[in-house]
Design a protein around this motif. Structure first.
Motif, PDB file in Angstrom:
ATOM      1  N   VAL A  76       0.862  -1.177   0.000  1.00  0.00           N
ATOM      2  CA  VAL A  76       0.000   0.000   0.000  1.00  0.00           C
ATOM      3  C   VAL A  76       0.898   1.227   0.000  1.00  0.00           C
ATOM      4  O   VAL A  76       1.798   1.346   0.824  1.00  0.00           O
ATOM      5  CB  VAL A  76      -0.924   0.016   1.235  1.00  0.00           C
ATOM      6  N   HIS A  77       0.667   2.144  -0.948  1.00  0.00           N
ATOM      7  CA  HIS A  77       1.447   3.383  -0.987  1.00  0.00           C
ATOM      8  C   HIS A  77       0.602   4.497  -1.586  1.00  0.00           C
ATOM      9  O   HIS A  77      -0.452   4.257  -2.188  1.00  0.00           O
ATOM     10  CB  HIS A  77       2.744   3.192  -1.789  1.00  0.00           C
ATOM     11  N   GLY A  78       1.044   5.702  -1.411  1.00  0.00           N
ATOM     12  CA  GLY A  78       0.368   6.845  -1.998  1.00  0.00           C
ATOM     13  C   GLY A  78       0.829   7.060  -3.426  1.00  0.00           C
ATOM     14  O   GLY A  78       1.959   6.727  -3.796  1.00  0.00           O
ATOM     15  N   ALA A  79      -0.060   7.628  -4.275  1.00  0.00           N
ATOM     16  CA  ALA A  79       0.290   7.895  -5.670  1.00  0.00           C
ATOM     17  C   ALA A  79      -0.529   9.071  -6.189  1.00  0.00           C
ATOM     18  O   ALA A  79      -1.738   9.153  -5.922  1.00  0.00           O
ATOM     19  CB  ALA A  79       0.049   6.658  -6.532  1.00  0.00           C
ATOM     20  N   ASP A  80       0.124   9.951  -6.968  1.00  0.00           N
ATOM     21  CA  ASP A  80      -0.601  11.094  -7.515  1.00  0.00           C
ATOM     22  C   ASP A  80      -1.539  10.687  -8.646  1.00  0.00           C
ATOM     23  O   ASP A  80      -2.382  11.484  -9.066  1.00  0.00           O
ATOM     24  CB  ASP A  80       0.370  12.185  -7.965  1.00  0.00           C
ATOM     25  N   TYR A  81      -1.420   9.443  -9.145  1.00  0.00           N
ATOM     26  CA  TYR A  81      -2.354   8.958 -10.170  1.00  0.00           C
ATOM     27  C   TYR A  81      -3.592   8.305  -9.556  1.00  0.00           C
ATOM     28  O   TYR A  81      -4.476   7.850 -10.273  1.00  0.00           O
ATOM     29  CB  TYR A  81      -1.663   7.976 -11.121  1.00  0.00           C
ATOM     30  N   ALA A  82      -3.644   8.263  -8.226  1.00  0.00           N
ATOM     31  CA  ALA A  82      -4.785   7.663  -7.533  1.00  0.00           C
ATOM     32  C   ALA A  82      -5.618   8.751  -6.850  1.00  0.00           C
ATOM     33  O   ALA A  82      -6.046   8.597  -5.710  1.00  0.00           O
ATOM     34  CB  ALA A  82      -4.313   6.637  -6.516  1.00  0.00           C
ATOM     35  N   THR A  83      -5.841   9.848  -7.558  1.00  0.00           N
ATOM     36  CA  THR A  83      -6.509  11.004  -6.965  1.00  0.00           C
ATOM     37  C   THR A  83      -7.726  11.440  -7.786  1.00  0.00           C
ATOM     38  O   THR A  83      -7.856  11.093  -8.964  1.00  0.00           O
ATOM     39  CB  THR A  83      -5.532  12.193  -6.873  1.00  0.00           C
ATOM     40  N   GLU A  84      -8.578  12.216  -7.150  1.00  0.00           N
ATOM     41  CA  GLU A  84      -9.739  12.789  -7.836  1.00  0.00           C
ATOM     42  C   GLU A  84      -9.292  13.667  -9.004  1.00  0.00           C
ATOM     43  O   GLU A  84      -9.926  13.679 -10.069  1.00  0.00           O
ATOM     44  CB  GLU A  84     -10.574  13.616  -6.852  1.00  0.00           C
ATOM     45  N   ALA A  85      -8.193  14.388  -8.822  1.00  0.00           N
ATOM     46  CA  ALA A  85      -7.691  15.272  -9.882  1.00  0.00           C
ATOM     47  C   ALA A  85      -7.318  14.476 -11.121  1.00  0.00           C
ATOM     48  O   ALA A  85      -7.597  14.902 -12.258  1.00  0.00           O
ATOM     49  CB  ALA A  85      -6.485  16.063  -9.374  1.00  0.00           C
ATOM     50  N   PHE A  86      -6.698  13.297 -10.926  1.00  0.00           N
ATOM     51  CA  PHE A  86      -6.328  12.454 -12.060  1.00  0.00           C
ATOM     52  C   PHE A  86      -7.578  11.952 -12.776  1.00  0.00           C
ATOM     53  O   PHE A  86      -7.616  11.908 -14.013  1.00  0.00           O
ATOM     54  CB  PHE A  86      -5.471  11.279 -11.588  1.00  0.00           C
ATOM     55  N   VAL A  87      -8.599  11.589 -12.010  1.00  0.00           N
ATOM     56  CA  VAL A  87      -9.856  11.116 -12.601  1.00  0.00           C
ATOM     57  C   VAL A  87     -10.488  12.207 -13.451  1.00  0.00           C
ATOM     58  O   VAL A  87     -10.938  11.961 -14.583  1.00  0.00           O
ATOM     59  CB  VAL A  87     -10.828  10.647 -11.501  1.00  0.00           C
ATOM     60  N   LYS A  88     -10.525  13.423 -12.930  1.00  0.00           N
ATOM     61  CA  LYS A  88     -11.136  14.537 -13.662  1.00  0.00           C
ATOM     62  C   LYS A  88     -10.405  14.816 -14.974  1.00  0.00           C
ATOM     63  O   LYS A  88     -11.013  15.168 -15.985  1.00  0.00           O
ATOM     64  CB  LYS A  88     -11.141  15.786 -12.787  1.00  0.00           C
ATOM     65  N   GLN A  89      -9.103  14.638 -14.962  1.00  0.00           N
ATOM     66  CA  GLN A  89      -8.306  14.922 -16.152  1.00  0.00           C
ATOM     67  C   GLN A  89      -8.328  13.776 -17.163  1.00  0.00           C
ATOM     68  O   GLN A  89      -8.290  14.013 -18.387  1.00  0.00           O
ATOM     69  CB  GLN A  89      -6.860  15.218 -15.750  1.00  0.00           C
ATOM     70  N   ASN A  90      -8.422  12.527 -16.692  1.00  0.00           N
ATOM     71  CA  ASN A  90      -8.260  11.369 -17.578  1.00  0.00           C
ATOM     72  C   ASN A  90      -9.495  10.482 -17.706  1.00  0.00           C
ATOM     73  O   ASN A  90      -9.500   9.559 -18.525  1.00  0.00           O
ATOM     74  CB  ASN A  90      -7.085  10.516 -17.086  1.00  0.00           C
ATOM     75  N   GLY A  91     -10.503  10.727 -16.914  1.00  0.00           N
ATOM     76  CA  GLY A  91     -11.715   9.921 -16.990  1.00  0.00           C
ATOM     77  C   GLY A  91     -11.622   8.574 -16.296  1.00  0.00           C
ATOM     78  O   GLY A  91     -12.568   7.788 -16.306  1.00  0.00           O
ATOM     79  N   ARG A  92     -10.510   8.281 -15.697  1.00  0.00           N
ATOM     80  CA  ARG A  92     -10.300   7.057 -14.918  1.00  0.00           C
ATOM     81  C   ARG A  92      -9.113   7.269 -14.002  1.00  0.00           C
ATOM     82  O   ARG A  92      -8.356   8.243 -14.145  1.00  0.00           O
ATOM     83  CB  ARG A  92     -10.021   5.858 -15.833  1.00  0.00           C
ATOM     84  N   LEU A  93      -8.946   6.374 -13.067  1.00  0.00           N
ATOM     85  CA  LEU A  93      -7.792   6.418 -12.173  1.00  0.00           C
ATOM     86  C   LEU A  93      -6.545   5.913 -12.900  1.00  0.00           C
ATOM     87  O   LEU A  93      -6.651   5.121 -13.843  1.00  0.00           O
ATOM     88  CB  LEU A  93      -8.061   5.530 -10.955  1.00  0.00           C
ATOM     89  N   GLY A  94      -5.396   6.367 -12.473  1.00  0.00           N
ATOM     90  CA  GLY A  94      -4.161   5.786 -12.975  1.00  0.00           C
ATOM     91  C   GLY A  94      -3.981   4.378 -12.436  1.00  0.00           C
ATOM     92  O   GLY A  94      -4.753   3.922 -11.586  1.00  0.00           O
ATOM     93  N   ARG A  95      -2.974   3.673 -12.937  1.00  0.00           N
ATOM     94  CA  ARG A  95      -2.790   2.276 -12.545  1.00  0.00           C
ATOM     95  C   ARG A  95      -1.374   2.035 -12.030  1.00  0.00           C
ATOM     96  O   ARG A  95      -0.432   2.712 -12.415  1.00  0.00           O
ATOM     97  CB  ARG A  95      -3.094   1.371 -13.740  1.00  0.00           C
ATOM     98  N   SER A  96      -1.273   1.047 -11.162  1.00  0.00           N
ATOM     99  CA  SER A  96      -0.015   0.714 -10.508  1.00  0.00           C
ATOM    100  C   SER A  96       0.642  -0.485 -11.190  1.00  0.00           C
ATOM    101  O   SER A  96       0.191  -0.942 -12.230  1.00  0.00           O
ATOM    102  CB  SER A  96      -0.283   0.390  -9.032  1.00  0.00           C
ATOM    103  N   LEU A  97       1.684  -0.999 -10.561  1.00  0.00           N
ATOM    104  CA  LEU A  97       2.309  -2.241 -11.027  1.00  0.00           C
ATOM    105  C   LEU A  97       1.712  -3.464 -10.322  1.00  0.00           C
ATOM    106  O   LEU A  97       2.287  -4.549 -10.375  1.00  0.00           O
ATOM    107  CB  LEU A  97       3.820  -2.188 -10.807  1.00  0.00           C
ATOM    108  N   GLY A  98       0.567  -3.253  -9.720  1.00  0.00           N
ATOM    109  CA  GLY A  98      -0.118  -4.327  -8.988  1.00  0.00           C
ATOM    110  C   GLY A  98      -0.459  -3.950  -7.564  1.00  0.00           C
ATOM    111  O   GLY A  98      -1.216  -4.654  -6.896  1.00  0.00           O
TER     112      GLY A  98
END
Length: 274
Positions: A196-218
């Protein structure tokens, strides 16, 4: 063993299942309760009635937790929550989690990545501590999670039960190691560095910009703004259950009968100690 469980629910059963010749209910002390259990065992159908009563009591317990925490309003399916609680009870039964921990974390990867699909629940206080976004692996799917793996280098999420381990500081800052407890489904989590870690691609801002959440390496990555609080809350031997659509998934921790028996035994202990 059935005598112990009968003892736990004897007082409730007496109202509809006592032999006609049985004396009036006695005070709730161990000797009296054990005598009632023996009376029920001697009475036809007592074991079946006891098993049914224990199941009802456990179901009521799960429903009470679900309703009191407002989990329906927060989008967590009752079926998914029930599975998570069954696993939690079995981990407690096997003494595989810290005895003082009442924290249960649930991820539902059947939901879109744009939805808050991580719930962290304080079972003792019947409240949701966090309900937030969580990312899945880049090869698990785009907006929805459809493929899962336990293999190193797959960059896919792994389903099943985890026990949280210790924290460390890595390239994502404060992170939390996870022990995968389901053989064949997530037991390589440590080897794969699934944390479990924090990520700037796992944010509301990323969703608003890209239409989905970013993804991790698992990894089940969470928003950076809550990652520290989330990690500090669930670290050191609490239960995490990651649910998803996979017809092949099985777990020895989804043993309802053993979870129900453990719950009945604990309920008896709490009653006698109160």
């Amino acid at each position: 063993m059935i005598r112990v469980f009968l003892t736990a629910i004897t007082l409730g059963l007496l109202s509809f299942n006592s032999p006609a010749s049985a004396p009036e209910p006695a005070a709730a002390n161990p000797a009296a309760l054990e005598a009632r259990a023996d009376a029920l065992l001697a009475h036809g159908g007592a074991e079946g009635a006891a098993a049914a009563a224990m199941e009802v009591a456990f179901d009521n317990h799960v429903k009470e937790l679900y309703d009191a925490a407002g989990l329906a309003q927060k989008g967590l399916s009752y079926d998914v929550f029930e599975k998570a609680v069954v696993g939690f009870q079995n981990f407690k039964r096997l003494q595989m989690v810290a005895p003082e921990k009442s924290i249960l974390s649930v991820v539902d990867f059947t939901k879109s990545s744009t939805q808050k699909r991580l719930w962290i629940i304080d079972l003792n206080n019947k409240k949701v501590l966090f309900n937030t976004l969580v990312a899945h692996g880049r090869n698990t799917g785009q907006n929805t999670a459809t493929q899962f793996s336990n293999e190193y280098g797959s960059n896919k999420s792994s389903l099943g039960f985890y026990i949280t381990d210790a924290t460390y500081y890595g390239k994502h800052g404060l992170s939390l190691r996870l022990q995968g407890m389901d053989e064949g489904f997530n037991h390589k989590a440590m080897e794969r560095a699934i944390v479990v870690h924090g990520a700037d691609y796992a944010t509301e801002a990323f969703v608003k910009q890209n239409g989905r959440l970013g993804r991790s390496l698992g990894c089940p990555a969470v928003p950076t703004e809550v990652s520290k609080q989330v990690i500090e809350t669930i670290k050191d031997q609490s239960v995490l259950y990651i649910h998803g659509k996979d017809a092949t998934y099985t777990s020895r921790f989804l043993d309802n009968s053993k979870a129900i028996e453990y719950f009945a035994a604990q309920s008896l202990t709490d009653m006698l100690n109160s």
